[in-house]
Write a protein that holds these residues in place. Structure first.
Motif, PDB file in Angstrom:
ATOM      1  N   LEU A  27       0.822  -1.209   0.000  1.00  0.00           N
ATOM      2  CA  LEU A  27       0.000   0.000   0.000  1.00  0.00           C
ATOM      3  C   LEU A  27       0.857   1.261   0.000  1.00  0.00           C
ATOM      4  N   LEU A  28       1.957   1.234   0.730  1.00  0.00           N
ATOM      5  CA  LEU A  28       2.883   2.362   0.712  1.00  0.00           C
ATOM      6  C   LEU A  28       3.557   2.502  -0.648  1.00  0.00           C
ATOM      7  N   ALA A  29       3.853   1.384  -1.283  1.00  0.00           N
ATOM      8  CA  ALA A  29       4.462   1.429  -2.616  1.00  0.00           C
ATOM      9  C   ALA A  29       3.513   2.042  -3.632  1.00  0.00           C
ATOM     10  N   VAL A  30       2.236   1.707  -3.550  1.00  0.00           N
ATOM     11  CA  VAL A  30       1.263   2.292  -4.479  1.00  0.00           C
ATOM     12  C   VAL A  30       1.145   3.787  -4.236  1.00  0.00           C
ATOM     13  N   LEU A  35       2.268   3.501  -9.810  1.00  0.00           N
ATOM     14  CA  LEU A  35       1.967   2.236 -10.486  1.00  0.00           C
ATOM     15  C   LEU A  35       3.168   1.290 -10.378  1.00  0.00           C
ATOM     16  N   PRO A  36       3.335   0.668  -9.222  1.00  0.00           N
ATOM     17  CA  PRO A  36       4.506  -0.199  -9.019  1.00  0.00           C
ATOM     18  C   PRO A  36       4.257  -1.624  -9.515  1.00  0.00           C
ATOM     19  N   TYR A  37       4.681  -1.910 -10.718  1.00  0.00           N
ATOM     20  CA  TYR A  37       4.478  -3.241 -11.272  1.00  0.00           C
ATOM     21  C   TYR A  37       5.368  -4.289 -10.626  1.00  0.00           C
ATOM     22  N   GLU A  38       6.397  -3.866  -9.942  1.00  0.00           N
ATOM     23  CA  GLU A  38       7.309  -4.829  -9.329  1.00  0.00           C
ATOM     24  C   GLU A  38       6.720  -5.504  -8.092  1.00  0.00           C
ATOM     25  N   ILE A  39       5.586  -5.031  -7.597  1.00  0.00           N
ATOM     26  CA  ILE A  39       4.974  -5.701  -6.446  1.00  0.00           C
ATOM     27  C   ILE A  39       4.436  -7.078  -6.820  1.00  0.00           C
ATOM     28  N   ILE A  40       4.147  -7.291  -8.087  1.00  0.00           N
ATOM     29  CA  ILE A  40       3.689  -8.616  -8.531  1.00  0.00           C
ATOM     30  C   ILE A  40       4.835  -9.624  -8.423  1.00  0.00           C
ATOM     31  N   ILE A  41       6.027  -9.216  -8.806  1.00  0.00           N
ATOM     32  CA  ILE A  41       7.196 -10.099  -8.704  1.00  0.00           C
ATOM     33  C   ILE A  41       7.526 -10.378  -7.239  1.00  0.00           C
ATOM     34  N   VAL A  69      -4.498  -4.768  -5.773  1.00  0.00           N
ATOM     35  CA  VAL A  69      -4.058  -3.404  -5.447  1.00  0.00           C
ATOM     36  C   VAL A  69      -3.623  -2.664  -6.700  1.00  0.00           C
ATOM     37  N   LEU A  70      -2.933  -3.344  -7.592  1.00  0.00           N
ATOM     38  CA  LEU A  70      -2.484  -2.701  -8.830  1.00  0.00           C
ATOM     39  C   LEU A  70      -3.654  -2.371  -9.749  1.00  0.00           C
ATOM     40  N   SER A  71      -4.663  -3.235  -9.796  1.00  0.00           N
ATOM     41  CA  SER A  71      -5.833  -2.928 -10.623  1.00  0.00           C
ATOM     42  C   SER A  71      -6.623  -1.755 -10.056  1.00  0.00           C
ATOM     43  N   VAL A  72      -6.718  -1.643  -8.749  1.00  0.00           N
ATOM     44  CA  VAL A  72      -7.371  -0.480  -8.138  1.00  0.00           C
ATOM     45  C   VAL A  72      -6.563   0.789  -8.429  1.00  0.00           C
ATOM     46  N   ALA A  73      -5.240   0.691  -8.366  1.00  0.00           N
ATOM     47  CA  ALA A  73      -4.399   1.843  -8.682  1.00  0.00           C
ATOM     48  C   ALA A  73      -4.528   2.247 -10.144  1.00  0.00           C
ATOM     49  N   LEU A  74      -4.633   1.271 -11.039  1.00  0.00           N
ATOM     50  CA  LEU A  74      -4.830   1.586 -12.461  1.00  0.00           C
ATOM     51  C   LEU A  74      -6.189   2.244 -12.695  1.00  0.00           C
ATOM     52  N   PHE A  75      -7.222   1.779 -11.992  1.00  0.00           N
ATOM     53  CA  PHE A  75      -8.541   2.378 -12.120  1.00  0.00           C
ATOM     54  C   PHE A  75      -8.546   3.811 -11.590  1.00  0.00           C
ATOM     55  N   LEU A  76      -7.886   4.017 -10.462  1.00  0.00           N
ATOM     56  CA  LEU A  76      -7.862   5.351  -9.856  1.00  0.00           C
ATOM     57  C   LEU A  76      -6.858   6.289 -10.514  1.00  0.00           C
ATOM     58  N   ASN A  77      -6.035   5.784 -11.392  1.00  0.00           N
ATOM     59  CA  ASN A  77      -5.019   6.603 -12.047  1.00  0.00           C
ATOM     60  C   ASN A  77      -5.646   7.736 -12.845  1.00  0.00           C
ATOM     61  N   VAL A  80      -7.985  10.072  -9.909  1.00  0.00           N
ATOM     62  CA  VAL A  80      -7.323  10.835  -8.847  1.00  0.00           C
ATOM     63  C   VAL A  80      -6.021  11.405  -9.395  1.00  0.00           C
ATOM     64  N   HIS A  81      -5.760  12.656  -9.085  1.00  0.00           N
ATOM     65  CA  HIS A  81      -4.499  13.272  -9.498  1.00  0.00           C
ATOM     66  C   HIS A  81      -3.533  13.207  -8.320  1.00  0.00           C
ATOM     67  N   TRP A  82      -2.565  12.305  -8.413  1.00  0.00           N
ATOM     68  CA  TRP A  82      -1.554  12.220  -7.372  1.00  0.00           C
ATOM     69  C   TRP A  82      -0.179  12.307  -8.010  1.00  0.00           C
ATOM     70  N   ARG A  83       0.743  12.781  -7.234  1.00  0.00           N
ATOM     71  CA  ARG A  83       2.095  12.957  -7.725  1.00  0.00           C
ATOM     72  C   ARG A  83       2.895  11.696  -7.509  1.00  0.00           C
ATOM     73  N   LYS A  84       3.739  11.385  -8.443  1.00  0.00           N
ATOM     74  CA  LYS A  84       4.677  10.270  -8.277  1.00  0.00           C
ATOM     75  C   LYS A  84       5.842  10.782  -7.453  1.00  0.00           C
TER      76      LYS A  84
END
Length: 86
Positions: A27-30, A35-41, A69-77, A80-84
């Motif tokens: 959750l902190l990584a997201v 969009l942290p794809y490395e959480i799947i690995i 979590v990644l699919s929710v982040a992709l949906f909210l991308n 929601v406007h958040w900074r990387k």
């Protein structure tokens, strides 16, 4: 470079202490990476380390949580406007 170190921490910290630390770290990584794809690995590696049971869901519990979590982040991308940060 910071993403790589966070990826290593995402694997090492749950291995050293306990599997449940993977959940707040993901959750902190997201939040930090957006969009942290490395959480799947990392979830796949930790599923190999920890044993949750014999069923398909139990064997791949952390990978499925990472996908969720990644699919929710992709949906909210787009919503929601958040900074990387990282």
């Amino acid at each position: 470079m910071l993403r790589f170190f966070y990826f290593l921490a995402l694997i090492i910290i749950p291995v050293l202490f306990s599997w449940w630390l993977f959940i707040p770290l993901v959750l902190l990584a997201v939040y930090l990476i957006k969009l942290p794809y490395e959480i799947i690995i990392a979830g796949f590696i930790l599923d190999l380390v920890y044993y949750f049971g014999d069923g398909f869901i139990a064997k791949h519990l952390l990978v499925m949580f990472s996908f969720l979590v990644l699919s929710v982040a992709l949906f909210l991308n787009s919503k929601v406007h958040w900074r990387k940060i990282i």
